[in-house]
Design a protein around this motif. Sequence first.
Motif, PDB file in Angstrom:
ATOM      1  N   GLU A 266     -28.807  26.643  48.709  1.00 29.02           N
ATOM      2  CA  GLU A 266     -27.851  25.606  49.336  1.00 29.02           C
ATOM      3  C   GLU A 266     -26.672  25.592  50.073  1.00 29.02           C
ATOM      4  O   GLU A 266     -26.195  25.450  51.008  1.00 29.02           O
ATOM      5  CB  GLU A 266     -26.884  24.616  47.691  1.00 29.02           C
ATOM      6  CG  GLU A 266     -26.311  24.159  47.591  1.00 29.02           C
ATOM      7  CD  GLU A 266     -26.498  23.142  48.217  1.00 29.02           C
ATOM      8  OE1 GLU A 266     -26.154  21.909  48.500  1.00 29.02           O
ATOM      9  OE2 GLU A 266     -27.896  22.021  48.716  1.00 29.02           O
ATOM     10  N   GLU A 270     -25.191  23.791  53.577  1.00 22.98           N
ATOM     11  CA  GLU A 270     -23.749  23.565  53.454  1.00 22.98           C
ATOM     12  C   GLU A 270     -23.265  23.669  54.749  1.00 22.98           C
ATOM     13  O   GLU A 270     -22.929  23.134  55.672  1.00 22.98           O
ATOM     14  CB  GLU A 270     -23.390  23.438  51.917  1.00 22.98           C
ATOM     15  CG  GLU A 270     -21.845  22.710  52.078  1.00 22.98           C
ATOM     16  CD  GLU A 270     -21.671  22.730  51.233  1.00 22.98           C
ATOM     17  OE1 GLU A 270     -20.212  22.066  51.126  1.00 22.98           O
ATOM     18  OE2 GLU A 270     -21.740  23.632  50.387  1.00 22.98           O
ATOM     19  N   GLN A 274     -22.165  21.990  58.037  1.00 21.50           N
ATOM     20  CA  GLN A 274     -20.978  21.594  59.308  1.00 21.50           C
ATOM     21  C   GLN A 274     -20.530  22.307  60.508  1.00 21.50           C
ATOM     22  O   GLN A 274     -19.962  22.069  61.866  1.00 21.50           O
ATOM     23  CB  GLN A 274     -20.068  22.576  57.961  1.00 21.50           C
ATOM     24  CG  GLN A 274     -20.331  21.871  56.370  1.00 21.50           C
ATOM     25  CD  GLN A 274     -19.153  23.097  55.955  1.00 21.50           C
ATOM     26  OE1 GLN A 274     -18.725  24.237  56.030  1.00 21.50           O
ATOM     27  NE2 GLN A 274     -18.754  22.706  54.435  1.00 21.50           N
ATOM     28  N   ARG A 300     -28.528  20.228  47.601  1.00 19.09           N
ATOM     29  CA  ARG A 300     -30.130  19.150  48.929  1.00 19.09           C
ATOM     30  C   ARG A 300     -31.211  19.403  48.487  1.00 19.09           C
ATOM     31  O   ARG A 300     -31.354  20.163  48.387  1.00 19.09           O
ATOM     32  CB  ARG A 300     -29.258  20.193  50.125  1.00 19.09           C
ATOM     33  CG  ARG A 300     -27.416  19.433  51.013  1.00 19.09           C
ATOM     34  CD  ARG A 300     -26.911  20.465  52.034  1.00 19.09           C
ATOM     35  NE  ARG A 300     -25.819  20.650  52.336  1.00 19.09           N
ATOM     36  CZ  ARG A 300     -24.736  20.468  51.765  1.00 19.09           C
ATOM     37  NH1 ARG A 300     -24.923  20.494  50.278  1.00 19.09           N
ATOM     38  NH2 ARG A 300     -23.926  19.483  51.725  1.00 19.09           N
TER      39      ARG A 300
END
Length: 344
Positions: A266, A270, A274, A300
Amino acid sequence: MQYERKRPAFSRMVERMEALIAGGAFRAGDKLPSLRELSEEYELSNYAVYEGLKSLRDKGLIELRHGSGAYVADLRDSGSTEGEWHITVFVGDRRVAPEGGYLSHALLGIQEAALRHNCVLTIRMRDYYEYYHPEPPFETQIRNADGLIFLGEYDFGGGDIPRSLPAAGMEMNSTFGGVLSPVTLDPVSAAELAVDYFRRRKQRKVRVVYLEDGPVFRMRAECFRSFWREHGECELFGHQVAQSIDLSLPKERKTGLLFCSGAWCERCMEHYEQLFHTPMTSDYTVLSIDGKSLLVPDYRPVSTIFIDWRTAGHAALEELLRRLRNPSAEARRILLVPKLKELP
């Protein structure tokens, strides 16, 4: 000169079958694989397999029926008559928070089993660092406890577990010299599922990302590497829990990514979004082990290998009670066979 006693050839088969029976892969009344199937799976002679089955029978785990085969014995307890057991459960507070609440499901399983068996639970919210530097003193935290359950990687960093009480631990790998019964996702079954997943997607290279200081994650990585050798290339990519995220992703987009920790998967997904403003799963074939994305809404979505955490909680308490009822009983591993959930 003293010589170490040689272990019987069937020892590995017996240990694994016992762990799978304890984990619920085989239930009361289920027929075990045939002598020939076990012989092929464990690369043993029929005689060695039969001797191993007799060992399981002598432990009361299976029944051997002439002309029919081996069946799992009915080990269900008719009800506890020994009075209340006092169980102290340690769980990192972050793992029951919204961003990491998968152990909340395990704790619910423990509570359900405790009600059924007349147990009194004391919950201690202590993360792994606090546990090994306790305040108040550890002796105070386990006062009046008959047994201990640890939810999370409490063998992280090589810490110790009290030897005065029987213990069970979820997501732990070490038995601490036979004191603790680990309740874990079966790394062999997980590796088999992962191999099949990447083969069906025609992957030739797989990078395995794992936590170096976490024995459970390291075991998952090594099992996959062993199974993947005959299918393609495999690279182990270890990281430290406190280090910043290092994506250092392969330039070859056809490389598969296997994360041995759902939490780290995760974090990396993430970070990738970004940096590149696109999901990691759109550029790489990603597979995660331990299934938090199925339980925690903020995670996610990603294809994942998972276990039923509530069932794991049941198994942890049942194992602890088995040892409390029979103080001479040895700690054992309990392997929970996982399933695979794939993204469309």
